[in-house]
Design a protein around this motif. Sequence first.
Motif, PDB file in Angstrom:
ATOM      1  N   PRO A 197      44.477  40.364  47.864  1.00 54.48           N
ATOM      2  CA  PRO A 197      45.839  39.976  48.247  1.00 54.48           C
ATOM      3  C   PRO A 197      45.854  39.446  49.683  1.00 54.48           C
ATOM      4  O   PRO A 197      45.035  39.866  50.502  1.00 54.48           O
ATOM      5  CB  PRO A 197      46.634  41.281  48.152  1.00 54.48           C
ATOM      6  CG  PRO A 197      45.722  42.328  47.661  1.00 54.48           C
ATOM      7  CD  PRO A 197      44.332  41.796  47.604  1.00 54.48           C
ATOM      8  N   ARG A 198      46.794  38.566  49.961  1.00 50.02           N
ATOM      9  CA  ARG A 198      46.875  37.983  51.313  1.00 50.02           C
ATOM     10  C   ARG A 198      47.052  39.049  52.383  1.00 50.02           C
ATOM     11  O   ARG A 198      46.577  38.895  53.505  1.00 50.02           O
ATOM     12  CB  ARG A 198      48.034  36.988  51.396  1.00 50.02           C
ATOM     13  CG  ARG A 198      47.654  35.604  50.939  1.00 50.02           C
ATOM     14  CD  ARG A 198      48.381  34.514  51.718  1.00 50.02           C
ATOM     15  NE  ARG A 198      49.815  34.698  51.753  1.00 50.02           N
ATOM     16  CZ  ARG A 198      50.655  34.288  50.801  1.00 50.02           C
ATOM     17  NH1 ARG A 198      50.194  33.670  49.745  1.00 50.02           N
ATOM     18  NH2 ARG A 198      51.944  34.488  50.897  1.00 50.02           N
ATOM     19  N   ALA A 199      47.727  40.135  52.040  1.00 49.58           N
ATOM     20  CA  ALA A 199      48.007  41.183  53.024  1.00 49.58           C
ATOM     21  C   ALA A 199      46.818  42.103  53.275  1.00 49.58           C
ATOM     22  O   ALA A 199      46.882  42.976  54.132  1.00 49.58           O
ATOM     23  CB  ALA A 199      49.207  42.016  52.567  1.00 49.58           C
ATOM     24  N   PHE A 200      45.719  41.920  52.537  1.00 45.22           N
ATOM     25  CA  PHE A 200      44.564  42.797  52.715  1.00 45.22           C
ATOM     26  C   PHE A 200      44.011  42.656  54.127  1.00 45.22           C
ATOM     27  O   PHE A 200      43.762  41.545  54.592  1.00 45.22           O
ATOM     28  CB  PHE A 200      43.465  42.468  51.690  1.00 45.22           C
ATOM     29  CG  PHE A 200      42.259  43.362  51.785  1.00 45.22           C
ATOM     30  CD1 PHE A 200      42.271  44.617  51.206  1.00 45.22           C
ATOM     31  CD2 PHE A 200      41.128  42.962  52.485  1.00 45.22           C
ATOM     32  CE1 PHE A 200      41.162  45.460  51.300  1.00 45.22           C
ATOM     33  CE2 PHE A 200      40.018  43.794  52.593  1.00 45.22           C
ATOM     34  CZ  PHE A 200      40.041  45.049  52.000  1.00 45.22           C
ATOM     35  N   GLN A 216      50.473  47.814  46.478  1.00 50.46           N
ATOM     36  CA  GLN A 216      49.027  47.731  46.635  1.00 50.46           C
ATOM     37  C   GLN A 216      48.635  48.395  47.950  1.00 50.46           C
ATOM     38  O   GLN A 216      49.456  48.513  48.863  1.00 50.46           O
ATOM     39  CB  GLN A 216      48.571  46.270  46.633  1.00 50.46           C
ATOM     40  CG  GLN A 216      48.852  45.580  45.310  1.00 50.46           C
ATOM     41  CD  GLN A 216      48.467  44.113  45.333  1.00 50.46           C
ATOM     42  OE1 GLN A 216      48.646  43.423  46.341  1.00 50.46           O
ATOM     43  NE2 GLN A 216      47.940  43.630  44.225  1.00 50.46           N
ATOM     44  N   ALA A 217      47.379  48.832  48.004  1.00 46.55           N
ATOM     45  CA  ALA A 217      46.911  49.508  49.211  1.00 46.55           C
ATOM     46  C   ALA A 217      45.437  49.174  49.435  1.00 46.55           C
ATOM     47  O   ALA A 217      44.743  48.718  48.526  1.00 46.55           O
ATOM     48  CB  ALA A 217      47.094  51.022  49.083  1.00 46.55           C
ATOM     49  N   PHE A 273      33.667  43.294  48.183  1.00 48.38           N
ATOM     50  CA  PHE A 273      35.039  43.757  47.983  1.00 48.38           C
ATOM     51  C   PHE A 273      35.213  44.358  46.596  1.00 48.38           C
ATOM     52  O   PHE A 273      34.588  43.914  45.628  1.00 48.38           O
ATOM     53  CB  PHE A 273      36.013  42.589  48.189  1.00 48.38           C
ATOM     54  CG  PHE A 273      35.858  41.967  49.545  1.00 48.38           C
ATOM     55  CD1 PHE A 273      36.484  42.499  50.656  1.00 48.38           C
ATOM     56  CD2 PHE A 273      35.024  40.870  49.721  1.00 48.38           C
ATOM     57  CE1 PHE A 273      36.297  41.952  51.913  1.00 48.38           C
ATOM     58  CE2 PHE A 273      34.832  40.315  50.973  1.00 48.38           C
ATOM     59  CZ  PHE A 273      35.481  40.855  52.075  1.00 48.38           C
ATOM     60  N   TYR A 274      36.075  45.366  46.523  1.00 57.27           N
ATOM     61  CA  TYR A 274      36.310  46.079  45.267  1.00 57.27           C
ATOM     62  C   TYR A 274      37.802  46.278  45.018  1.00 57.27           C
ATOM     63  O   TYR A 274      38.599  46.308  45.954  1.00 57.27           O
ATOM     64  CB  TYR A 274      35.646  47.469  45.312  1.00 57.27           C
ATOM     65  CG  TYR A 274      34.145  47.443  45.226  1.00 57.27           C
ATOM     66  CD1 TYR A 274      33.500  47.471  43.994  1.00 57.27           C
ATOM     67  CD2 TYR A 274      33.368  47.397  46.376  1.00 57.27           C
ATOM     68  CE1 TYR A 274      32.109  47.465  43.909  1.00 57.27           C
ATOM     69  CE2 TYR A 274      31.978  47.389  46.298  1.00 57.27           C
ATOM     70  CZ  TYR A 274      31.355  47.425  45.064  1.00 57.27           C
ATOM     71  OH  TYR A 274      30.004  47.418  44.984  1.00 57.27           O
ATOM     72  N   ARG A 275      38.124  46.438  43.729  1.00 52.37           N
ATOM     73  CA  ARG A 275      39.501  46.710  43.323  1.00 52.37           C
ATOM     74  C   ARG A 275      39.496  47.876  42.343  1.00 52.37           C
ATOM     75  O   ARG A 275      38.628  47.954  41.469  1.00 52.37           O
ATOM     76  CB  ARG A 275      40.072  45.483  42.629  1.00 52.37           C
ATOM     77  CG  ARG A 275      41.453  45.709  42.024  1.00 52.37           C
ATOM     78  CD  ARG A 275      41.840  44.498  41.172  1.00 52.37           C
ATOM     79  NE  ARG A 275      43.276  44.420  41.045  1.00 52.37           N
ATOM     80  CZ  ARG A 275      43.910  43.344  40.592  1.00 52.37           C
ATOM     81  NH1 ARG A 275      43.223  42.261  40.255  1.00 52.37           N
ATOM     82  NH2 ARG A 275      45.220  43.364  40.474  1.00 52.37           N
ATOM     83  N   TYR A 276      40.467  48.754  42.497  1.00 52.61           N
ATOM     84  CA  TYR A 276      40.663  49.869  41.575  1.00 52.61           C
ATOM     85  C   TYR A 276      42.066  49.743  41.004  1.00 52.61           C
ATOM     86  O   TYR A 276      43.033  49.634  41.775  1.00 52.61           O
ATOM     87  CB  TYR A 276      40.513  51.216  42.317  1.00 52.61           C
ATOM     88  CG  TYR A 276      40.792  52.413  41.450  1.00 52.61           C
ATOM     89  CD1 TYR A 276      39.785  52.957  40.641  1.00 52.61           C
ATOM     90  CD2 TYR A 276      42.033  53.013  41.432  1.00 52.61           C
ATOM     91  CE1 TYR A 276      40.023  54.057  39.850  1.00 52.61           C
ATOM     92  CE2 TYR A 276      42.296  54.119  40.637  1.00 52.61           C
ATOM     93  CZ  TYR A 276      41.290  54.639  39.847  1.00 52.61           C
ATOM     94  OH  TYR A 276      41.541  55.742  39.052  1.00 52.61           O
ATOM     95  N   LYS A 277      42.173  49.721  39.684  1.00 51.93           N
ATOM     96  CA  LYS A 277      43.483  49.673  39.022  1.00 51.93           C
ATOM     97  C   LYS A 277      43.958  51.098  38.857  1.00 51.93           C
ATOM     98  O   LYS A 277      43.319  51.905  38.170  1.00 51.93           O
ATOM     99  CB  LYS A 277      43.388  49.005  37.652  1.00 51.93           C
ATOM    100  CG  LYS A 277      42.908  47.570  37.669  1.00 51.93           C
ATOM    101  CD  LYS A 277      43.962  46.595  38.123  1.00 51.93           C
ATOM    102  CE  LYS A 277      44.923  46.225  37.013  1.00 51.93           C
ATOM    103  NZ  LYS A 277      46.045  45.430  37.554  1.00 51.93           N
ATOM    104  N   VAL A 278      45.073  51.439  39.505  1.00 50.19           N
ATOM    105  CA  VAL A 278      45.606  52.792  39.426  1.00 50.19           C
ATOM    106  C   VAL A 278      46.258  52.960  38.044  1.00 50.19           C
ATOM    107  O   VAL A 278      47.130  52.178  37.676  1.00 50.19           O
ATOM    108  CB  VAL A 278      46.643  53.047  40.548  1.00 50.19           C
ATOM    109  CG1 VAL A 278      47.193  54.471  40.451  1.00 50.19           C
ATOM    110  CG2 VAL A 278      46.027  52.790  41.911  1.00 50.19           C
ATOM    111  N   PHE A 335      42.390  48.208  47.006  1.00 52.56           N
ATOM    112  CA  PHE A 335      41.305  47.284  47.350  1.00 52.56           C
ATOM    113  C   PHE A 335      40.490  47.883  48.481  1.00 52.56           C
ATOM    114  O   PHE A 335      41.007  48.654  49.284  1.00 52.56           O
ATOM    115  CB  PHE A 335      41.878  45.934  47.798  1.00 52.56           C
ATOM    116  CG  PHE A 335      42.590  45.200  46.703  1.00 52.56           C
ATOM    117  CD1 PHE A 335      41.912  44.308  45.882  1.00 52.56           C
ATOM    118  CD2 PHE A 335      43.947  45.409  46.475  1.00 52.56           C
ATOM    119  CE1 PHE A 335      42.564  43.644  44.852  1.00 52.56           C
ATOM    120  CE2 PHE A 335      44.610  44.736  45.451  1.00 52.56           C
ATOM    121  CZ  PHE A 335      43.913  43.847  44.641  1.00 52.56           C
ATOM    122  N   LEU A 336      39.227  47.497  48.556  1.00 53.13           N
ATOM    123  CA  LEU A 336      38.425  47.914  49.697  1.00 53.13           C
ATOM    124  C   LEU A 336      37.392  46.861  50.002  1.00 53.13           C
ATOM    125  O   LEU A 336      36.980  46.093  49.134  1.00 53.13           O
ATOM    126  CB  LEU A 336      37.772  49.281  49.452  1.00 53.13           C
ATOM    127  CG  LEU A 336      36.634  49.404  48.442  1.00 53.13           C
ATOM    128  CD1 LEU A 336      35.278  49.161  49.102  1.00 53.13           C
ATOM    129  CD2 LEU A 336      36.639  50.774  47.818  1.00 53.13           C
TER     130      LEU A 336
END
Length: 163
Positions: free
Chosen positions: A145-148, A77-78, A157-162, A117-118
């Motif tokens: 994610p916790r690491a975000f 994830q990034a 907040f947004y999520r993009y599924k690659v 994620f952004l």
Amino acid sequence: MAEIEIRPFADGDADDVLSVILPIQREEFGIDITADAQPDLRVIPDFYQSGKGQFWVAVKDGVIVGTVGLKDIGNNQAALRKMFVAAEVRGREYGVAARLLERLFDHARDAGLTDIFLGTTDKFVAAHRFYEKNGFVEVAKGALPRAFPLMAVDSKFYRYKVG
């Protein structure tokens, strides 16, 4: 029309990157933030260009006019960070934001990332439309994610599924 080049951040770009980002944050959006409050921008190779991450710049006539960073947060994830385009090259005519995002998506697929994620602020309404048009879906803060890397100013907040 001047050609826009999208390339990875290189040594010597740091001051030019700040000269794109800071005026947009401070003058356009009235966010009281300094370079010192964004230490990642002083260590771009270490912070972004490691693991599956990367940082790109858009260059027009030898001048950096756009930026986008992809921070590896583990687990394939990034986080998309620091997407900024100078006012004079915004819009469809130049397509700077779209080209930066396209390069980021290509890299994410090649690197085997599954999610991007952004976080953004309520003020960046045009950015919300841009992200949504490009496949990002709004998610609750609790779905990150916790690491975000949460930023104090982020409220959306947004999520993009690659794919």
